[in-house]
Design a protein around this motif. Structure first.
Motif, short mmCIF file in Angstrom:
data_model
loop_
_atom_site.label_atom_id
_atom_site.label_comp_id
_atom_site.label_asym_id
_atom_site.label_seq_id
_atom_site.Cartn_x
_atom_site.Cartn_y
_atom_site.Cartn_z
N MET A 115 2.84 -11.27 -111.68
CA MET A 115 1.97 -10.38 -110.92
C MET A 115 1.46 -11.11 -109.67
N LYS A 116 0.97 -10.33 -108.70
CA LYS A 116 0.41 -10.90 -107.49
C LYS A 116 -1.11 -10.94 -107.61
N ALA A 117 -1.69 -11.99 -107.04
CA ALA A 117 -3.14 -12.15 -107.07
C ALA A 117 -3.58 -12.93 -105.85
N PHE A 118 -4.84 -12.73 -105.45
CA PHE A 118 -5.41 -13.50 -104.34
C PHE A 118 -6.33 -14.57 -104.91
N VAL A 119 -6.04 -15.82 -104.55
CA VAL A 119 -6.76 -16.94 -105.12
C VAL A 119 -7.45 -17.75 -104.04
N LEU A 120 -8.53 -18.42 -104.47
CA LEU A 120 -9.21 -19.41 -103.65
C LEU A 120 -8.77 -20.78 -104.15
N GLU A 121 -8.13 -21.55 -103.28
CA GLU A 121 -7.62 -22.86 -103.67
C GLU A 121 -8.61 -23.97 -103.41
N TYR A 173 -12.73 -24.53 -101.37
CA TYR A 173 -13.82 -23.87 -100.66
C TYR A 173 -13.60 -23.88 -99.16
N ARG A 174 -13.95 -22.75 -98.56
CA ARG A 174 -13.87 -22.52 -97.11
C ARG A 174 -12.44 -22.34 -96.62
N SER A 175 -11.47 -22.31 -97.52
CA SER A 175 -10.09 -22.02 -97.11
C SER A 175 -9.83 -20.52 -97.23
N PRO A 176 -8.84 -19.98 -96.51
CA PRO A 176 -8.54 -18.55 -96.63
C PRO A 176 -8.01 -18.21 -98.02
N LEU A 177 -8.22 -16.98 -98.45
CA LEU A 177 -7.62 -16.52 -99.70
C LEU A 177 -6.11 -16.46 -99.52
N ARG A 178 -5.38 -16.80 -100.59
CA ARG A 178 -3.92 -16.82 -100.50
C ARG A 178 -3.33 -15.99 -101.63
N GLN A 179 -2.33 -15.19 -101.29
CA GLN A 179 -1.64 -14.40 -102.31
C GLN A 179 -0.59 -15.26 -103.01
#
Length: 338
Positions: A1-7, A9-15
């Motif tokens: 599945m696809k999800a948006f994660v925070l890798e 702090y202060r970085s853009p969300l990534r799929q």
């Protein structure tokens, strides 16, 4: 599945692509149809809550959704596959910005029958904020007066409608362009925050719901009657919140210090300041769904972005100027950029 994660702090969300979750005994597996996007998502992304909640990065973002049940744990009752549901899962847990989400059954409720799933996804955060502020914390009663700051936003729009249902006189601050909109929701006293000072327009109100913080919060203390309450949702947090969040002793000291000035000012004026950090509650969402189906509360969706545009949706939320909520949809045909 696809999800948006925070890798980090202060970085853009990534799929990313990741395995679908497996529901635990008390969990419900939901195929996400739509998810609300909130300022709190940015506060998590920026690291503002890192000392309060023990996040482990990377993590899937998002705290509210609507969708359809696809499977349940062995101890779950009342949510057969195919049931349309909506939920708020708490910032401490997150995870709704994914195609499939495992959610504790106590946080879930059947979605309102009279709405689309996109509309339902716009409700959990704003409706629980209004409910917990006015019903649980503020004990708002018929005949009282409430001041709601930012009445055209997501929280404000829901709060106006609930306050009117509870029998209150509602004052709200908005731009002149949104005056007719909030009047249609039930606002009685409309204050143009650009050209008018709300302290000149209202006094002796029973309850203030502050969505702005800063000077607006400080000035709000002065328009409340003796014994009244100001409830803030943007901070500063108070000791009661620290206790409920179960933070470490040193963090509690820091949290308490953040609100010490505003609490002292409130005490001098004979009023109470309380910080509201909403909690997941499926039973309260059932009550909200009933009110929606009765026509008491209508969901206000400013516009809808495709799920793949979640980072852009978050940017839109931060830009402000919306009537109601920004929602991302994982269903074709739902996108409406207003």
């Amino acid at each position: 599945m696809k999800a948006f994660v925070l890798e980090k702090y202060r970085s853009p969300l990534r799929q990313i692509d990741m395995p679908e979750p497996v529901p635990r005994d008390h969990e419900v597996l939901v195929r996400m149809a739509a998810a609300g996007v909130n300022h709190a998502d940015e506060r998590v992304r920026s690291g503002e809550f890192a000392q309060i909640f023990p996040f482990t990065l990377p993590m899937v973002m998002g705290s509210e959704l609507a969708g359809e049940v696809i499977a349940t744990g062995k101890n779950v009752e009342g949510f057969p596959p195919g049931t349309p549901v909506f939920a708020y899962v708490d910032l401490a847990r997150m995870g709704t910005l994914a195609e499939v989400v495992a959610i504790d059954q106590q946080y879930l409720a059947p979605a309102p029958r009279s709405t689309t799933l996109v509309q339902a996804a716009s409700l959990p955060v704003v409706a629980l904020t209004a409910w917990q502020a006015f019903v649980n914390m503020g004990r708002l009663r018929e005949g009282q007066t409430v001041l709601i700051h930012g009445g055209s936003g997501g929280v404000g729009a829901a709060a106006i409608q609930l306050a009117k249902h509870l029998g209150a006189t509602v004052a709200t601050t908005v731009s002149a362009a949104n005056a007719d909109f909030v009047r249609s929701l039930g606002a009685d006293i409309i204050i143009d925050y650009r050209d008018e000072d709300f302290t000149d327009k209202v006094s002796d109100v029973d309850l203030v719901l502050d969505t702005q913080g800063g000077d607006v919060l400080k000035k709000s203390l002065g328009v409340v009657r003796h014994g009244g309450t100001v409830i803030g949702i943007t901070g500063p947090p108070d000791p009661d919140f620290a206790d409920r969040a179960g933070v470490k002793a040193l963090v509690k000291v820091a949290v308490t210090a953040l609100s010490s000035g505003i609490r002292r000012r409130a005490r001098r004026l004979g009023v109470t300041y309380r910080f509201l950090f909403i909690e997941p509650n499926g039973e309260e969402l059932r009550r909200v769904a009933d009110l929606v189906d009765q026509g008491v509360i209508r969901p206000i969706v400013d516009h809808v972005e495709p799920f793949t545009h979640t980072p852009q949706a978050l940017e839109a939320v931060l830009a402000g100027g919306h009537r109601g909520k920004v929602v991302v949809s994982n269903q074709s045909g739902d996108v409406d950029n207003g």
